[in-house]
Design an enzyme around this catalytic site. Structure first.
Site, PDB file in Angstrom:
ATOM      1  N   LYS A   1      24.869   2.041   0.597  1.00  0.00           N
ATOM      2  CA  LYS A   1      23.862   2.849   1.161  1.00  0.00           C
ATOM      3  C   LYS A   1      23.677   2.484   2.520  1.00  0.00           C
ATOM      4  O   LYS A   1      23.357   1.250   2.976  1.00  0.00           O
ATOM      5  CB  LYS A   1      22.480   2.876   0.320  1.00  0.00           C
ATOM      6  CG  LYS A   1      22.192   4.106  -0.120  1.00  0.00           C
ATOM      7  CD  LYS A   1      20.799   3.923  -1.309  1.00  0.00           C
ATOM      8  CE  LYS A   1      19.943   5.249  -1.358  1.00  0.00           C
ATOM      9  NZ  LYS A   1      19.149   5.059  -2.435  1.00  0.00           N
TER      10      LYS A   1
ATOM     11  N   ARG B   1       8.984  17.476 -15.791  1.00  0.00           N
ATOM     12  CA  ARG B   1      10.008  17.105 -16.799  1.00  0.00           C
ATOM     13  C   ARG B   1       9.312  16.659 -18.128  1.00  0.00           C
ATOM     14  O   ARG B   1      10.045  16.550 -19.244  1.00  0.00           O
ATOM     15  CB  ARG B   1      10.730  15.871 -16.230  1.00  0.00           C
ATOM     16  CG  ARG B   1      11.911  16.148 -15.323  1.00  0.00           C
ATOM     17  CD  ARG B   1      13.271  16.499 -15.858  1.00  0.00           C
ATOM     18  NE  ARG B   1      14.184  17.006 -15.434  1.00  0.00           N
ATOM     19  CZ  ARG B   1      14.962  16.302 -14.549  1.00  0.00           C
ATOM     20  NH1 ARG B   1      15.027  15.055 -14.598  1.00  0.00           N
ATOM     21  NH2 ARG B   1      16.030  16.983 -13.753  1.00  0.00           N
TER      22      ARG B   1
ATOM     23  N   GLU C   1      11.119  10.318 -16.588  1.00  0.00           N
ATOM     24  CA  GLU C   1       9.601  10.833 -16.517  1.00  0.00           C
ATOM     25  C   GLU C   1       9.211  11.344 -18.149  1.00  0.00           C
ATOM     26  O   GLU C   1       8.153  10.752 -18.476  1.00  0.00           O
ATOM     27  CB  GLU C   1       9.667  12.180 -15.866  1.00  0.00           C
ATOM     28  CG  GLU C   1       9.591  11.948 -14.294  1.00  0.00           C
ATOM     29  CD  GLU C   1      10.757  11.860 -13.618  1.00  0.00           C
ATOM     30  OE1 GLU C   1      11.867  11.997 -14.563  1.00  0.00           O
ATOM     31  OE2 GLU C   1      11.004  11.611 -12.665  1.00  0.00           O
TER      32      GLU C   1
HETATM   33  C1  TPP Z   1      13.498  13.730 -11.735  1.00  0.00           C
HETATM   34  C2  TPP Z   1      13.366  13.229 -10.802  1.00  0.00           C
HETATM   35  N1  TPP Z   1      12.656  11.930 -10.548  1.00  0.00           N
HETATM   36  C3  TPP Z   1      12.664  11.450  -9.459  1.00  0.00           C
HETATM   37  C4  TPP Z   1      13.385  11.599  -8.404  1.00  0.00           C
HETATM   38  C5  TPP Z   1      13.145  11.171  -6.844  1.00  0.00           C
HETATM   39  N2  TPP Z   1      14.530  10.527  -6.589  1.00  0.00           N
HETATM   40  C6  TPP Z   1      15.340  11.277  -5.572  1.00  0.00           C
HETATM   41  S1  TPP Z   1      16.593  10.521  -5.266  1.00  0.00           S
HETATM   42  C7  TPP Z   1      16.144   9.211  -6.306  1.00  0.00           C
HETATM   43  C8  TPP Z   1      17.325   8.132  -6.517  1.00  0.00           C
HETATM   44  C9  TPP Z   1      18.514   8.221  -6.628  1.00  0.00           C
HETATM   45  O1  TPP Z   1      19.378   7.336  -6.774  1.00  0.00           O
HETATM   46  P1  TPP Z   1      20.945   7.420  -6.870  1.00  0.00           P
HETATM   47  O2  TPP Z   1      21.100   8.573  -7.716  1.00  0.00           O
HETATM   48  O3  TPP Z   1      21.576   6.183  -7.271  1.00  0.00           O
HETATM   49  O4  TPP Z   1      21.458   7.928  -5.728  1.00  0.00           O
HETATM   50  P2  TPP Z   1      21.322   7.314  -4.122  1.00  0.00           P
HETATM   51  O5  TPP Z   1      20.233   7.440  -3.543  1.00  0.00           O
HETATM   52  O6  TPP Z   1      21.348   5.617  -4.674  1.00  0.00           O
HETATM   53  O7  TPP Z   1      22.846   7.468  -3.675  1.00  0.00           O
HETATM   54  C10 TPP Z   1      15.048   9.421  -6.957  1.00  0.00           C
HETATM   55  C11 TPP Z   1      14.372   8.424  -7.737  1.00  0.00           C
HETATM   56  C12 TPP Z   1      14.015  13.020  -8.538  1.00  0.00           C
HETATM   57  N3  TPP Z   1      14.921  13.534  -7.530  1.00  0.00           N
HETATM   58  N4  TPP Z   1      14.020  13.573  -9.621  1.00  0.00           N
END
Ligand code: TPP
Length: 629
Positions: A280, A392, A364
């Site tokens: 990242k 959710r 969630e």
């Molecule tokens: C249901 C839900 N909960 C929380 C989030 C907030 N959120 C957005 S991106 C993310 C992390 C994503 O991590 P990953 O899928 O590993 O992708 P990366 O950003 O590391 O590439 C979170 C927790 C969300 N988008 N949807």
């Protein structure tokens, strides 16, 4: 924009580039992302991590015929750039501009819209099964981050894939980060795979071989890695148990290796999962040093990554510090986040009460049932979950918390319009989905001092409760030393008045005061009321004003349908009063992204609109006469 990037109008143009040009294009895209997002803000870190991965997918597959999905889709900027949206990229997250997530209405290349995590595999499987039924042969590729695998829906999809289709490509984009560090057994499992010495060796070898011989041999290395996975790491790889053939892990920044691997996987006659390792923030040191900050942020300095200092604390910070203070005196209090320690402020709680802090991953539903379980054993769980993500967990709130009368507190951050993130992130439905549930006490503070009071109130009562508060900076009022419990179901009368009663929910109280001042200039006397409680609603107060005012006005940062204004209308009807209610809130449609003030003006969530609707109702009201003393 670099020269190569300028020449890419659609993914088809990638097919004419040689490997050296592809590498150069990757660098141009990185530079473009860094410079462009410095002005608009956005998800820089995740997108810097998927430059090569996205290039390789578009070099091998043909969207929009082939279907490409990204989980959450905050990492789909490179996809946007390569699919004809580079020249509009400076408008991303800006009013009227590109959305920050994939949007079906924005491009035929956006196969599936998202913003919430965990949906890519299910939707991709739906598309694959639809293809199979229709006799098509397009490819379906779902890219999901490692954190998406902490989410239940992802596993519900995995449970079905092998039974339902023979052709689906899942890409696990593993950078070991969610927004914070990824958590739980799955994260540990991926980490073990990644740090295995044998893989490290194979990675180095793959790189050398590719440099010397190019693609074909590289695929053999991937296959050897797969063999190694079986013998070295795990009796049988987790994904193989789900019926997906596992490949990897491979270096997600090695373009030739990625391209050859996708060519190879394209021919597979069974579902496959490719595990790619990415970094990242790659290519921008401030993002590598500040992973959490650069996951998603506002404008920054394109060289240093510095962001402007924002003076006042946020509601999230006040919430978390207040909770930590309350937890100092009450060891039953525990704090739960679903992968949002940074966004919810619980980062501030964690160091003060490490054993009473739980990050459960992007889960969630689990968070809420887990809280319910703790509550049965005498704890006072506080779930800090954004309004939009708590959607959710609707059934767990009904079935596991409220029905069982358990004292779980939901602190809903980002309640109201979220602005730049757009419709997937606006918190405009929480009153609608919570108000109909028996037992729950639902509150909204008008400033940070009242937020603390409401937290204290919630923790003093024996049943479930929820508090909704907005994104961003607090009002900046003086705060009491100690929060105080509020009388349940009692509104606060800020100013009394005779002609109209204005109820400004939470931060909308400020607009109520503005409207009152404007009406005073018109010669009308308005009562300004801070409702505090959406449920139970203050019926005594409503009856009191219903007897004397010509109209009520409700102002809320929430959908009008099923919102606070509707609650007032229902209560008045139950009380037997026929007084007009001017309801100001968001109309019955999904609200686009943009700046909050502009969106409010456009959609009539404003003092002007309230005033416009109110005047005819007051026209027959005699202007107050001065009484001679
Ligand atoms: C249901 C839900 N909960 C929380 C989030 C907030 N959120 C957005 S991106 C993310 C992390 C994503 O991590 P990953 O899928 O590993 O992708 P990366 O950003 O590391 O590439 C979170 C927790 C969300 N988008 N949807």
């Amino acid at each position: 924009m670099g020269k190569l990037l300028e020449s890419i109008q659609s993914p088809a143009d990638l097919k004419n580039l040689n490997p050296a040009q592809m590498e150069a294009l990757a660098q141009e895209i990185r530079e473009f992302l860094i410079q462009s997002l410095a002005k608009t803000g956005g998800h820089l870190g995740p997108n810097l991590g998927v430059v090569e991965l996205t290039l390789a997918i578009h070099a091998v597959f043909n969207t929009p015929t082939d279907k490409l999905l990204f989980d959450v889709s905050h990492q789909a900027y490179v996809h946007k750039i390569l699919t004809g949206r580079a020249t509009r990229f400076d408008s991303i997250r800006q009013p009227g501009g590109l959305n920050g997530f994939m949007l079906r209405t924005e491009s035929e290349h956006d196969a599936f819209g998202a913003g919430h995590a965990g949906t890519a595999l299910s939707a991709a499987l739906g598309m694959a099964v639809a293809r199979d039924l229709a006799g098509g042969n397009e490819n379906v590729i779902a890219v999901a981050g490692d954190a998406a695998f902490t989410n239940g829906i992802t596993f519900e999809a995995l449970n079905n894939i092998a039974e339902q289709t023979k052709k689906l490509i899942v890409v696990l984009n593993d950078n070991e980060w969610s927004i914070d560090r990824n958590v739980g057994a799955i994260a540990r499992y991926f980490h073990r795979v990644v740090t295995n010495e044998h893989y490290q060796h194979l990675h180095k070898k793959a790189k050398e071989i590719i440099e010397r011989f190019g693609g074909k041999t590289a695929v053999k290395v991937v296959r050897r890695a797969e063999e190694a996975a079986k013998s070295f790491l795990w009796p049988s790889m987790m994904f193989e148990e789900f019926g997906l053939e596992y490949f990897g892990p491979i270096d997600g920044h090695n373009l030739p290796l990625l391209i050859e691997t996708f060519k190879f996987l394209k021919a597979a006659d069974h579902p496959v999962l490719l595990h790619v390792l990415t970094q990242k923030g790659r290519g921008f040191q401030p993002a590598l040093d500040g992973q959490k900050k650069f996951h998603g942020l506002g404008p920054y300095h394109p060289e240093t990554g510095d962001t402007p200092f924002s003076g006042l604390p946020t509601y999230s910070e006040v919430f978390a510090n207040t909770l930590a203070d309350l937890a100092d005196k009450d060891d039953r209090i525990v704090a739960i986040t679903a992968a949002m320690p940074n966004g919810t402020g619980l980062d501030h709680f964690r160091p003060r009460h490490p054993s009473r802090y739980f990050d459960v991953g992007i889960a969630e539903e689990h968070a809420v049932v887990f809280a319910a379980g703790m509550a049965t054993r005498g704890f006072r769980p506080v779930c800090a979950i954004y309004s939009t993500f708590l959607q959710r967990a609707f059934d767990p709130i009904v079935h596991d918390v409220c029905l069982q009368k358990l004292p779980v507190l939901f602190c809903m951050d980002r309640a109201g319009l979220s602005g730049d993130d757009g419709p997937t992130h606006h918190g405009l439905f929480d009153i609608g989905y919570l108000r109909s549930i028996p037992e729950i006490v639902l509150m909204s503070p008008r400033n940070e001092d009242e937020l603390a009071d409401m937290m204290k109130t919630a923790l003093d009562i024996a049943g479930p409760s929820a508090i909704r508060y907005p994104r961003g900076a607090v009002v900046g009022v003086n705060r009491k030393q100690q929060p105080q419990s509020l009388p349940i179901g009692e509104a606060e009368i800020l100013t009394d008045g005779q002609d109209v009663a204005i109820l400004g929910l939470g931060p909308m109280c400020a607009l109520a005061e503005e409207l009152s001042a404007r009406l005073a200039r018109d010669g009308y006397s308005a009562a300004v009321i801070n409702p505090r409680f959406i449920k139970p609603i203050d019926k005594e107060m409503l009856a009191n004003y219903a007897r004397r005012v010509a109209a009520f006005v409700t102002l809320e940062d929430h959908a009008k349908t099923g919102g606070f204004g509707t609650a007032v209308v229902e209560a008045l009807e139950e009380l037997g009063f026929l007084v007009p209610v001017v309801r100001i809130g968001w109309p019955d449609q999904f609200i686009e992204h943009g700046k909050v003030d502009a969106l409010r003006a456009r959609h009539g969530v404003s003092v002007e609109e309230a005033h416009r609707q109110l005047l005819p109702l007051l026209a027959n009201r005699r202007l107050p006469t001065l009484v001679a003393s």
